[in-house]
Design a protein around this motif. Structure first.
Motif, PDB file in Angstrom:
ATOM      1  N   PHE A  17      -1.263  11.227 -13.121  1.00  0.00           N
ATOM      2  CA  PHE A  17      -2.454  10.653 -12.499  1.00  0.00           C
ATOM      3  C   PHE A  17      -3.376  11.747 -11.968  1.00  0.00           C
ATOM      4  O   PHE A  17      -4.588  11.722 -12.204  1.00  0.00           O
ATOM      5  CB  PHE A  17      -2.062   9.694 -11.378  1.00  0.00           C
ATOM      6  CG  PHE A  17      -3.253   9.254 -10.592  1.00  0.00           C
ATOM      7  CD1 PHE A  17      -4.210   8.456 -11.184  1.00  0.00           C
ATOM      8  CD2 PHE A  17      -3.432   9.665  -9.290  1.00  0.00           C
ATOM      9  CE1 PHE A  17      -5.330   8.075 -10.484  1.00  0.00           C
ATOM     10  CE2 PHE A  17      -4.542   9.287  -8.583  1.00  0.00           C
ATOM     11  CZ  PHE A  17      -5.498   8.488  -9.184  1.00  0.00           C
ATOM     12  N   LEU A  75       4.115   8.264  -6.421  1.00  0.00           N
ATOM     13  CA  LEU A  75       2.696   7.966  -6.315  1.00  0.00           C
ATOM     14  C   LEU A  75       2.432   6.841  -5.324  1.00  0.00           C
ATOM     15  O   LEU A  75       1.421   6.834  -4.640  1.00  0.00           O
ATOM     16  CB  LEU A  75       2.194   7.578  -7.707  1.00  0.00           C
ATOM     17  CG  LEU A  75       0.702   7.326  -7.869  1.00  0.00           C
ATOM     18  CD1 LEU A  75      -0.055   8.613  -7.622  1.00  0.00           C
ATOM     19  CD2 LEU A  75       0.427   6.814  -9.252  1.00  0.00           C
ATOM     20  N   TRP A  86       0.997   2.841 -12.308  1.00  0.00           N
ATOM     21  CA  TRP A  86       1.578   2.136 -11.170  1.00  0.00           C
ATOM     22  C   TRP A  86       2.442   0.967 -11.638  1.00  0.00           C
ATOM     23  O   TRP A  86       3.573   0.779 -11.195  1.00  0.00           O
ATOM     24  CB  TRP A  86       0.441   1.648 -10.276  1.00  0.00           C
ATOM     25  CG  TRP A  86       0.887   1.071  -8.985  1.00  0.00           C
ATOM     26  CD1 TRP A  86       1.286   1.769  -7.886  1.00  0.00           C
ATOM     27  CD2 TRP A  86       0.975  -0.305  -8.659  1.00  0.00           C
ATOM     28  NE1 TRP A  86       1.615   0.906  -6.888  1.00  0.00           N
ATOM     29  CE2 TRP A  86       1.445  -0.385  -7.334  1.00  0.00           C
ATOM     30  CE3 TRP A  86       0.718  -1.494  -9.348  1.00  0.00           C
ATOM     31  CZ2 TRP A  86       1.649  -1.596  -6.686  1.00  0.00           C
ATOM     32  CZ3 TRP A  86       0.926  -2.700  -8.700  1.00  0.00           C
ATOM     33  CH2 TRP A  86       1.381  -2.734  -7.391  1.00  0.00           C
ATOM     34  N   GLY A 103      -5.192   7.026  -4.099  1.00  0.00           N
ATOM     35  CA  GLY A 103      -5.252   7.153  -5.555  1.00  0.00           C
ATOM     36  C   GLY A 103      -6.674   6.978  -6.062  1.00  0.00           C
ATOM     37  O   GLY A 103      -7.241   7.889  -6.663  1.00  0.00           O
ATOM     38  N   TYR A 145      -4.484   4.777 -13.365  1.00  0.00           N
ATOM     39  CA  TYR A 145      -3.754   4.572 -12.122  1.00  0.00           C
ATOM     40  C   TYR A 145      -2.999   3.250 -12.183  1.00  0.00           C
ATOM     41  O   TYR A 145      -1.799   3.178 -11.891  1.00  0.00           O
ATOM     42  CB  TYR A 145      -4.746   4.573 -10.965  1.00  0.00           C
ATOM     43  CG  TYR A 145      -4.142   4.349  -9.609  1.00  0.00           C
ATOM     44  CD1 TYR A 145      -3.480   5.370  -8.949  1.00  0.00           C
ATOM     45  CD2 TYR A 145      -4.247   3.106  -8.984  1.00  0.00           C
ATOM     46  CE1 TYR A 145      -2.933   5.174  -7.708  1.00  0.00           C
ATOM     47  CE2 TYR A 145      -3.700   2.902  -7.730  1.00  0.00           C
ATOM     48  CZ  TYR A 145      -3.049   3.931  -7.100  1.00  0.00           C
ATOM     49  OH  TYR A 145      -2.501   3.720  -5.868  1.00  0.00           O
ATOM     50  N   ALA A 178      -9.417   9.653  -7.625  1.00  0.00           N
ATOM     51  CA  ALA A 178      -9.910   9.423  -8.981  1.00  0.00           C
ATOM     52  C   ALA A 178     -11.432   9.486  -9.071  1.00  0.00           C
ATOM     53  O   ALA A 178     -11.976   9.682 -10.141  1.00  0.00           O
ATOM     54  CB  ALA A 178      -9.427   8.058  -9.474  1.00  0.00           C
TER      55      ALA A 178
END
Lengths: 573, 407
Positions: free
Chosen positions: A495, A572, A554, A110, A550, A114
């Motif tokens: 995301f 995710l 989450w 993740g 994120y 990003a």
């Protein structure tokens, strides 16, 4: 079977028409942009009094010094980066699926996705330059050098630094898509079948699972290929400059003070499309070749048990680019606090907040980035749901509509953005927020569609029927049943949307017209101008938004929707 | 479309009416009117954004203007000023005669010449009517009226002065080479330790011009519009010099840094021995920020180095021309010029004339610390005039043709 029981929540022709219209609206900017490139490439540019067609632009561009080298550089780096990212991603999938390592890697994915391309590039330059961090860490103790060597890994004339930089970004992306795709497959059963027939782990993956995964992620792989072939922000920092990759050569033409330089540059943009077509064709040939090899190995009954010993080593090699990415980021973090850090010192002489004092002046840019990403991503989710409920048939039957959605990813950015800019400027809306949000949305949307459409296809509609028979109204059903069921994939889609939007460089520069700045544009400019401290601060701020998003997604998924997690794969976390 | 056209016509008419009213009263107390018109406007200031210290100076100016005149100054950070010129040109071509994206532009030399040629500047001269113009003296500093030999005609307001200076780390290199020929010897004796920003970068081009002027003993043809015959004859020594130097440049001449901050970073990293900047105080400022070692010093070549003035210009179709003029006036004020000349801030020399300032204003300039690596005014005295701007694109193309085509 499930398909036949699927019912739209409500059906109306006007909504279906709207679906078709929105799909068209997404392809339109690219088509307009292409027209705005092809006409000047053919010598037609009324603004400069050129109202006839001629081959002048083509001739001028073909006379560009170093054109062949530039094209070869682009082709080579694009194909290598895509091929190695895919192989690396597949090796990691085969090597670590089901292990604790994969759980750890997954957590890293993740944040890695990003991180914008330019940030990775900043970190890599500082890591691998002749006076870079790696060299400082071992000098003078191991090398005996008190001044940097005359060679370094960055910049290298072959473009390998650019390949490595691209792999660092694209491998995690393809790995995430691969993981999402593998969640839709009966992995345990396939592996058990393979093992039962005496195949090793490597062979089971290569023969049974990876072909199925590849089929699902083929389109994004091609998108990665197109992107790698025409990347600008990363190439500015990592690629050789004598000559630069084709996309930068073309961009220089568009930025020339002499307006006439735009005609040959437009032809260059068309040339870039040609290069992409060649690359896609080569890719297709490679696909065929590898398909034949796999077939041959299957036919020969190769069990590949020996390859299993190699798998752990290969997996570790495949993780190395990710580590370089992380290490580059750590270097950027240290730089943002450093003053007086000279070769061969391994660490800065002193730490100060000097560069961070400017952080406040970057906040408006961070805010712009955030507003842009969140608005564009939320709107895109809305549009995807409109398509899912009212246009799935339409989109599936009509290949043109499908192509329209993916067009922004399959046409090199440099090849249509300039034409688009002329169109927007003519309409008087360039540099406006709605235009910029719209353009960000068309870049985000294909990825969201990729994540959400298969998940929607797998949604268990029995829950919907139960709710329906209990008399729950359609919209309430969407809100209370469908959304929770889809929560995981929606989180993943949002995301990816945020991450893609934050990282968009060229579209923001062209459409934002300098009036709407984002932290990414600022970071690229700072990094390209060698200000390591401020660039480090900008890089940290750049990661901030996607990381916050994120975290929020989450937490939300974990606390609010966890109990639905087992009802749907492809999330995710 | 039809409606759009009507809207534009109507708007143009109203703006024209407004301008007519302001123009008629301008002669009376023009500047007060200007201040009123500028109130609340946003000025999109397109300026090269590659140097953190320049960026923070512009931010300071923006904050001050916001407090005093209710003007919002937005710094659009360019990587290449030519891209802004190209944008204005594109707007002109698209028929956008007002509401342009750029209100104020930091410009000089070739880009100014290109804008003037294409009619991209405000039609009427505006610079000499700025209140702070009174502090300048064009007899003492003719450069404020002619930009690379191109008459400014009151269409760009002087902002600062620049001179090419070299910097070296005295801890590694005690006596730097002080002419083009000495530099050639130094490069041959120390492979990999010298480079310059890659043309068409502004400083890279300036370096080529510097070497060319030195090798040709300031050939008179350089100060005339370039012609085919003179170009080949005059530039031959430059190409010979570069051909000889190339294999011994940084990374064997296979790559060049993108611009002078990157070059400065290479000096800081110890990868090269000599860096170039177009600002006498650049090295001192970098030392203060911890980007260069304390032992760095600056020098110029014995024959002198290139010097010029840089300016602020307003495009013909600026959305907020009144506010842009106010910004230009503020940038020319003794207050803003002192701040800019401070090495701790930017270190850009002033365009104002000390004789025209009040005692207090003069003192403020004299009290500025010089900076550890900055040369004295006497040492900087020897300057070379910029060649005619038409030489720049020719040199650029020739360099790219020779060295940028790959091996």
């Amino acid at each position: 079977m499930i398909k036949s029981s699927r019912r739209p929540i409500s059906s109306s022709t006007s909504l279906t028409a709207l679906t078709g219209l929105t799909a068209l609206l997404f392809g339109l900017p690219v088509l307009l942009g292409l027209i705005g490139i092809i006409l000047p490439a053919a010598g037609y540019f009324p603004a400069l009094g050129k109202t006839g067609f001629s081959a002048d632009a083509a001739q001028q561009f073909l006379a560009t010094p170093g054109l062949i080298w530039a094209s070869w550089l682009s082709l080579k780096t694009g194909l290598l980066a895509t091929g190695l990212s895919l192989i690396g991603g597949f090796i990691i999938l085969a090597g670590f699926t089901g292990s604790k390592m994969m759980v750890r890697l997954r957590r890293l994915l993740g944040p890695l996705i990003a991180i914008p391309h330019s940030t990775i590039a900043v970190g890599m330059v500082f890591l691998l330059a002749p006076s870079g961090w790696l060299m400082r860490l071992i000098s003078p103790s191991l090398t005996g050098l008190s001044q940097p060597p005359l060679w370094g890994l960055v910049p290298d004339p072959a473009g390998l630094a650019l390949v490595l930089g691209l792999i660092t970004k694209e491998l995690p992306f393809l790995l995430l898509l691969g993981l999402s795709a593998s969640a839709t497959l009966p992995l345990q059963r396939l592996l058990a079948i393979g093992a039962g027939l005496g195949y090793g782990r490597f062979a089971s993956w290569a023969f049974l699972i990876l072909p199925l995964i590849y089929r699902q992620i083929r389109l994004p792989v091609i998108a990665v290929l197109v992107f790698s072939l025409s990347v600008v922000d990363m190439a500015l920092l990592l690629a050789p400059s004598l000559p630069p990759p084709l996309a930068i050569l073309v961009l220089n033409g568009f930025h020339d003070a002499d307006l006439a330089a735009r005609l040959p540059a437009s032809f260059g943009a068309v040339w870039q499309i040609g290069l992409v077509l060649i690359a896609v064709f080569i890719w297709y040939l490679l696909e065929q070749m590898i398909g034949k090899i796999v077939q041959f190995c299957r036919w020969r009954g190769w069990r590949g048990l020996a390859a299993d010993h190699l798998l752990p080593i290969l997996s570790i090699i495949a993780i190395l680019p990710l580590l370089i990415g992380v290490m580059g980021l750590i270097a950027a973090l240290i730089w943002s606090f450093a003053t007086g850090w000279f070769f061969p010192a391994a660490f800065p002489a002193s730490i100060s907040l000097m560069h961070w004092q400017d952080a406040a002046s970057y906040m408006p840019l961070v805010l712009n980035s955030g507003i842009l990403a969140i608005t564009a991503a939320l709107l895109a989710v809305g549009v995807v749901f409109l398509w899912l409920y009212h246009g799935q048939g339409l989109l599936q039957q009509n290949r043109l509509l499908q192509a329209a959605i993916y067009l922004p990813l399959l046409v090199p950015q440099i090849s249509f953005l300039f034409g688009l800019q002329i169109g927007l400027s003519w309409a008087g809306i360039d540099g406006s927020w709605p235009a910029l949000i719209y353009i960000h949305m068309i870049f985000i949307l294909p990825y969201m569609w990729l994540v959400l459409a298969p998940a929607f296809g797998q949604m268990d509609w029995r829950h919907d029927r139960v709710a329906s028979s209990l008399g729950v109204a359609p919209f309430r059903r969407f809100y209370r049943v469908h959304l929770p069921l889809m929560a995981m994939p929606i989180g993943a889609a949002l995301f990816i949307g945020f991450a893609v939007s934050i990282a968009l460089y060229l579209p923001t520069v062209f459409v934002g017209g300098g009036r709407i700045g984002t932290i990414t544009v600022e970071a690229v400019s700072l990094a390209a101008n060698g200000s390591r401290g401020p660039a480090g601060v900008a890089a940290m701020l750049q990661i901030l938004i996607p990381l916050i998003c994120y975290g929020v997604i989450w937490l939300l998924l974990k606390n609010r929707f966890r109990r639905f997690a087992n009802m749907q794969g492809g999330g995710l976390t | 479309m039809q409606r759009n056209r009507f809207y534009r016509t109507a708007r143009n008419f109203l703006i024209g009416l407004g301008l007519a009213i302001t123009a008629s009263s301008a002669s009376a107390d023009g500047f007060v009117q200007l201040e009123k018109a500028a109130k609340g406007q946003t000025v999109y200031f397109n300026a090269w954004g590659g140097d953190a210290k320049i960026n923070s100076y512009i931010k300071w100016a923006g904050d001050t203007l916001s407090d005093r005149h209710d003007i919002k100054l937005v710094h659009v950070k360019l990587t290449d000023t030519a891209s802004a010129v190209s944008r204005i040109l594109a707007e002109k071509v698209a028929g956008r005669l007002d509401g342009g994206a750029i209100d104020l532009l930091w410009v000089n030399g070739e880009n100014f010449a290109a804008m003037k040629r294409a009619g991209l500047l405000q039609e009427r001269p505006w610079v000499t009517s700025l209140p702070n113009w009174q502090y300048t003296d064009s007899n003492a500093l003719p450069g404020i009226l002619s930009d690379f030999a191109e008459p400014t005609e009151g269409k760009e307001s002087p902002w600062g002065r620049a001179q090419l200076v070299f910097s070296h780390d005295s801890a590694r290199l005690q006596t730097p080479p002080k002419s083009a020929r000495e530099l050639a010897d130094y490069i041959a004796a120390n492979p990999g330790r010298f480079t310059f920003p890659q043309p068409p970068d502004f400083i890279g081009m300036s370096f080529l011009k510097q070497i060319l002027i030195e090798l040709s003993d300031a050939h008179p043809a350089l100060y005339q519009p370039v012609g085919d015959a003179s170009f080949d004859a005059v530039t031959a020594p430059l190409w010979n010099w570069l051909d000889a130097a190339r294999p011994n440049l940084w990374l064997a001449g296979n790559a060049y840094p993108a611009n002078y901050p990157v070059l400065r970073q290479l000096l800081g990293d110890g990868e090269i021995d000599i860096a170039i900047a177009f600002n006498p105080a650049d090295a001192s400022a970098a030392i203060a920020r911890g980007e260069l070692p304390e032992s760095v010093r600056t020098y110029i070549h014995d024959s002198g180095t290139l010097a010029n003035v840089h300016f602020l210009a307003i495009p013909f179709n600026a959305s907020a021309p009144a506010a842009a003029k106010l910004v230009a006036n503020f940038m020319l004020s003794p207050e803003a010029q002192v701040k800019k000349a401070d090495t701790a801030v930017w270190g850009d020399p002033t365009v104002l004339s000390m004789d025209k300032l009040s005692d207090a204003q003069r003192m403020a300039f004299h009290k500025l610390p010089r900076g550890i690596a900055t040369l004295s005014d006497a040492d900087l005295g020897r300057t070379l005039a910029e060649p005619h701007p038409s030489w720049v694109p020719r040199l650029e193309a020739a360099w790219i043709k020779r060295y940028a085509s790959g091996n």
